[in-house]
Design a protein around this motif. Structure first.
Motif, PDB file in Angstrom:
ATOM      1  N   SER A 106       0.838  -1.202   0.000  1.00  0.00           N
ATOM      2  CA  SER A 106       0.000   0.000   0.000  1.00  0.00           C
ATOM      3  C   SER A 106       0.868   1.245   0.000  1.00  0.00           C
ATOM      4  CB  SER A 106      -0.964   0.006   1.190  1.00  0.00           C
ATOM      5  OG  SER A 106      -0.272   0.132   2.399  1.00  0.00           O
ATOM      6  N   GLY A 107       2.113   1.095   0.452  1.00  0.00           N
ATOM      7  CA  GLY A 107       3.018   2.236   0.429  1.00  0.00           C
ATOM      8  C   GLY A 107       4.448   1.807   0.677  1.00  0.00           C
ATOM      9  N   MET A 108       5.366   2.717   0.398  1.00  0.00           N
ATOM     10  CA  MET A 108       6.796   2.417   0.511  1.00  0.00           C
ATOM     11  C   MET A 108       7.545   3.637   1.012  1.00  0.00           C
ATOM     12  SD  MET A 108       6.965   0.801  -3.253  1.00  0.00           S
ATOM     13  CE  MET A 108       5.908   2.113  -3.803  1.00  0.00           C
ATOM     14  N   PHE A 109       8.635   3.373   1.711  1.00  0.00           N
ATOM     15  CA  PHE A 109       9.563   4.430   2.127  1.00  0.00           C
ATOM     16  C   PHE A 109      10.905   4.199   1.436  1.00  0.00           C
ATOM     17  CE2 PHE A 109       7.228   3.642   6.330  1.00  0.00           C
ATOM     18  CZ  PHE A 109       6.246   4.582   6.053  1.00  0.00           C
ATOM     19  N   TYR A 110      11.524   5.301   1.030  1.00  0.00           N
ATOM     20  CA  TYR A 110      12.870   5.242   0.463  1.00  0.00           C
ATOM     21  C   TYR A 110      13.747   6.211   1.249  1.00  0.00           C
ATOM     22  CZ  TYR A 110      11.139   2.758  -3.661  1.00  0.00           C
ATOM     23  OH  TYR A 110      10.580   1.826  -4.499  1.00  0.00           O
ATOM     24  N   TYR A 111      14.929   5.755   1.619  1.00  0.00           N
ATOM     25  CA  TYR A 111      15.931   6.649   2.192  1.00  0.00           C
ATOM     26  C   TYR A 111      17.146   6.608   1.277  1.00  0.00           C
ATOM     27  CZ  TYR A 111      19.353   8.817   5.232  1.00  0.00           C
ATOM     28  OH  TYR A 111      20.329   9.663   5.731  1.00  0.00           O
ATOM     29  N   THR A 124       4.827  12.175 -11.972  1.00  0.00           N
ATOM     30  CA  THR A 124       5.687  13.068 -11.191  1.00  0.00           C
ATOM     31  C   THR A 124       7.137  12.616 -11.326  1.00  0.00           C
ATOM     32  OG1 THR A 124       3.904  13.318  -9.593  1.00  0.00           O
ATOM     33  CG2 THR A 124       6.079  14.006  -8.855  1.00  0.00           C
ATOM     34  N   SER A 125       8.042  13.583 -11.260  1.00  0.00           N
ATOM     35  CA  SER A 125       9.463  13.269 -11.214  1.00  0.00           C
ATOM     36  C   SER A 125      10.053  13.929  -9.977  1.00  0.00           C
ATOM     37  CB  SER A 125      10.166  13.782 -12.473  1.00  0.00           C
ATOM     38  OG  SER A 125      11.529  13.385 -12.448  1.00  0.00           O
ATOM     39  N   ILE A 126      10.691  13.127  -9.132  1.00  0.00           N
ATOM     40  CA  ILE A 126      11.297  13.631  -7.893  1.00  0.00           C
ATOM     41  C   ILE A 126      12.808  13.523  -8.026  1.00  0.00           C
ATOM     42  CG2 ILE A 126      11.508  13.319  -5.392  1.00  0.00           C
ATOM     43  CD1 ILE A 126       8.674  13.954  -6.047  1.00  0.00           C
ATOM     44  N   ALA A 127      13.525  14.618  -7.836  1.00  0.00           N
ATOM     45  CA  ALA A 127      14.992  14.590  -7.820  1.00  0.00           C
ATOM     46  C   ALA A 127      15.443  14.452  -6.380  1.00  0.00           C
ATOM     47  CB  ALA A 127      15.541  15.868  -8.437  1.00  0.00           C
ATOM     48  N   TRP A 128      16.225  13.396  -6.092  1.00  0.00           N
ATOM     49  CA  TRP A 128      16.629  13.148  -4.714  1.00  0.00           C
ATOM     50  C   TRP A 128      18.131  13.203  -4.543  1.00  0.00           C
ATOM     51  CZ3 TRP A 128      19.214   8.729  -5.817  1.00  0.00           C
ATOM     52  CH2 TRP A 128      18.649   7.790  -6.671  1.00  0.00           C
ATOM     53  N   ALA A 129      18.529  13.360  -3.280  1.00  0.00           N
ATOM     54  CA  ALA A 129      19.934  13.514  -2.911  1.00  0.00           C
ATOM     55  C   ALA A 129      20.163  12.766  -1.593  1.00  0.00           C
ATOM     56  CB  ALA A 129      20.254  15.000  -2.752  1.00  0.00           C
ATOM     57  N   PRO A 130      21.417  12.534  -1.220  1.00  0.00           N
ATOM     58  CA  PRO A 130      21.675  11.781   0.012  1.00  0.00           C
ATOM     59  C   PRO A 130      20.962  12.382   1.229  1.00  0.00           C
ATOM     60  CG  PRO A 130      23.702  11.990  -1.230  1.00  0.00           C
ATOM     61  CD  PRO A 130      22.659  12.823  -1.956  1.00  0.00           C
ATOM     62  N   GLY A 131      20.382  11.512   2.035  1.00  0.00           N
ATOM     63  CA  GLY A 131      19.680  11.942   3.245  1.00  0.00           C
ATOM     64  C   GLY A 131      18.214  12.237   3.034  1.00  0.00           C
ATOM     65  N   ASP A 132      17.753  12.212   1.785  1.00  0.00           N
ATOM     66  CA  ASP A 132      16.336  12.475   1.514  1.00  0.00           C
ATOM     67  C   ASP A 132      15.495  11.244   1.854  1.00  0.00           C
ATOM     68  OD1 ASP A 132      17.211  14.874   0.503  1.00  0.00           O
ATOM     69  OD2 ASP A 132      16.338  14.608  -1.499  1.00  0.00           O
ATOM     70  N   VAL A 133      14.237  11.489   2.194  1.00  0.00           N
ATOM     71  CA  VAL A 133      13.255  10.427   2.450  1.00  0.00           C
ATOM     72  C   VAL A 133      12.089  10.613   1.480  1.00  0.00           C
ATOM     73  CG1 VAL A 133      11.571   9.515   4.098  1.00  0.00           C
ATOM     74  CG2 VAL A 133      13.867  10.155   4.883  1.00  0.00           C
ATOM     75  N   LEU A 134      11.693   9.522   0.830  1.00  0.00           N
ATOM     76  CA  LEU A 134      10.523   9.545  -0.055  1.00  0.00           C
ATOM     77  C   LEU A 134       9.456   8.613   0.485  1.00  0.00           C
ATOM     78  CD1 LEU A 134      11.922   9.152  -3.703  1.00  0.00           C
ATOM     79  CD2 LEU A 134      11.335  11.254  -2.516  1.00  0.00           C
ATOM     80  N   VAL A 135       8.217   9.020   0.349  1.00  0.00           N
ATOM     81  CA  VAL A 135       7.084   8.131   0.593  1.00  0.00           C
ATOM     82  C   VAL A 135       6.359   7.986  -0.739  1.00  0.00           C
ATOM     83  CG1 VAL A 135       4.985   7.739   1.921  1.00  0.00           C
ATOM     84  CG2 VAL A 135       6.886   9.030   2.939  1.00  0.00           C
ATOM     85  N   LEU A 136       6.165   6.738  -1.157  1.00  0.00           N
ATOM     86  CA  LEU A 136       5.528   6.483  -2.453  1.00  0.00           C
ATOM     87  C   LEU A 136       4.343   5.552  -2.269  1.00  0.00           C
ATOM     88  CD1 LEU A 136       8.668   5.774  -4.700  1.00  0.00           C
ATOM     89  CD2 LEU A 136       7.494   7.950  -4.344  1.00  0.00           C
ATOM     90  N   ASP A 178      -0.177  10.125  -0.870  1.00  0.00           N
ATOM     91  CA  ASP A 178       0.378  10.844  -2.009  1.00  0.00           C
ATOM     92  C   ASP A 178       1.888  10.614  -2.010  1.00  0.00           C
ATOM     93  OD1 ASP A 178      -2.183  12.075  -2.512  1.00  0.00           O
ATOM     94  OD2 ASP A 178      -1.759  13.434  -0.838  1.00  0.00           O
ATOM     95  N   ILE A 179       2.540  11.060  -3.070  1.00  0.00           N
ATOM     96  CA  ILE A 179       4.002  11.071  -3.069  1.00  0.00           C
ATOM     97  C   ILE A 179       4.445  12.197  -2.130  1.00  0.00           C
ATOM     98  CG2 ILE A 179       6.061  11.512  -4.450  1.00  0.00           C
ATOM     99  CD1 ILE A 179       4.521  10.374  -6.859  1.00  0.00           C
ATOM    100  N   VAL A 180       5.341  11.866  -1.211  1.00  0.00           N
ATOM    101  CA  VAL A 180       5.839  12.868  -0.261  1.00  0.00           C
ATOM    102  C   VAL A 180       7.365  12.819  -0.278  1.00  0.00           C
ATOM    103  CG1 VAL A 180       5.645  13.790   2.073  1.00  0.00           C
ATOM    104  CG2 VAL A 180       3.827  12.328   1.175  1.00  0.00           C
ATOM    105  N   HIS A 181       7.987  13.997  -0.284  1.00  0.00           N
ATOM    106  CA  HIS A 181       9.446  14.104  -0.356  1.00  0.00           C
ATOM    107  C   HIS A 181       9.929  14.960   0.812  1.00  0.00           C
ATOM    108  CE1 HIS A 181      13.155  15.548  -2.926  1.00  0.00           C
ATOM    109  NE2 HIS A 181      13.496  14.798  -1.899  1.00  0.00           N
TER     110      HIS A 181
END
Ligand SMILES: [Fe+2]
Length: 318
Positions: A106-111, A124-136, A178-181
């Motif tokens: 139902s959802g995922m976390f990315y670190y 959507t396109s999310i640009a990420w960098a070290p230390g960022d957290v994404l919820v998808l 939702d997508i959260v960054h």
């Protein structure tokens, strides 16, 4: 006096079948009782620390793909699992390469452990960098692409939760999140604020709890899973406590740190994933001088929902 040969107790009875079923549906019935139904012993959730998996994911020789923290054999789980409801993976994406995900979750976390890149999906396109957290959201295909250097991600889903009931993921238009960054800078700013304001002894620690616009009323991030960045200043101990939720934690910074779980010392390792078993008495110890930081996923949402969190401080040392 003669002894009866009848069973001594209803606990000794085998599963009972219907006496004279007339239909296949009637024939499928089985009966247990208060004596024999509740003694199924499931393997306990182990206080495991995954150390070889991050080493593999951080190894430049490792190709693009996942290293799964799967202990389904230890858990007696018929599907891959890190804890009964949670599955953790490390992803390595080589520079210029991509990795697709379409998890039944139902959802995922990315670190983001290392590298810069983008995640594309759901328009959507999310640009990420070290230390960022994404919820998808689960049930949506995403493409994760590394930039000019290799990227390493910590990926957590609730695939085992859905697999337990053979459920499908939500579709894109009925997702639970939702997508959260959360950027590394904003996370650092929010942690700094917590320390500026301070806390009293009745609060379990100085953790930053992640929530989102849509989930603000629940103060949570997914219906079942909670996500928190916990911190521990050098030379301090987080009070021993317990709760019914299991925890999986990613060690982000933790020089000379360890946890004590039901009396057993568990030393941290760089980028390790640790399991804190449900109901275990545990405490976290920072024996170094620098602030420790660890990202914690718990299945606490399910226990909040069922009014069964079972949090308590304990007098005994963890
Ligand atoms: Fe805890």
């Amino acid at each position: 006096m003669s002894m009866t040969t009848n069973p001594q107790s209803i606990a000794d009875m085998p599963a009972q079948h219907p006496h004279s079923p007339v239909t296949p549906a009637q024939a499928r019935g089985r009966f247990f009782n208060t004596g024999n139904a509740f003694n199924v012993i499931l393997p306990p959730v182990p206080d495991h620390i995954f150390t070889s998996e991050p080493i593999a994911a951080l190894d430049p020789n490792t190709p693009t793909g996942f290293t799964v923290c799967d202990i389904s054999d230890q858990l007696g789980s018929p599907f891959p699992a890190t804890t009964p409801l949670v599955l953790v993976r490390y992803a390595r994406i080589r520079a210029g390469e991509s990795l697709q995900t379409d998890f039944v979750a139902s959802g995922m976390f990315y670190y983001v452990i290392a590298g810069h890149g983008t995640t594309d999906g759901a328009g959507t396109s999310i640009a990420w960098a070290p230390g960022d957290v994404l919820v998808l959201p689960g049930g949506v295909a995403f493409t994760h692409s590394a930039g000019h250097t290799d990227a390493v991600l910590w990926v957590v889903s609730n695939e085992p939760q859905l697999a337990f009931e053979n459920l499908r993921a939500p579709t894109a238009d009925n997702s639970v999140t939702d997508i959260v960054h959360f950027t590394a800078d904003e996370i650092a700013r929010q942690i700094e604020l917590i320390y500026q304001v301070g806390r009293d002894e009745g609060i379990a620690g100085s953790a930053l709890i992640f929530s989102a616009q849509r989930q603000e009323a629940t103060r949570n991030i997914l219906p079942t899973l909670t996500l928190a960045m916990n911190t521990l200043p050098g030379g301090t101990v987080q009070r021993p406590h317990r709760h019914n939720a299991v925890a999986v934690s990613l060690v982000i910074k933790g020089d000379r740190c360890f946890s004590v779980m039901d009396g057993k010392r568990k030393d941290w390792a760089p980028w390790a994933t640790t399991i804190t078993p449900p109901v275990s008495v545990h405490s976290h110890h920072n024996g170094g001088n620098d602030q420790a930081m660890f990202l914690i996923v718990q299945d606490g949402g399910i226990f909040y929902h069922t009014r069964a969190m079972g949090f308590e401080f304990t007098e005994q040392p963890g």
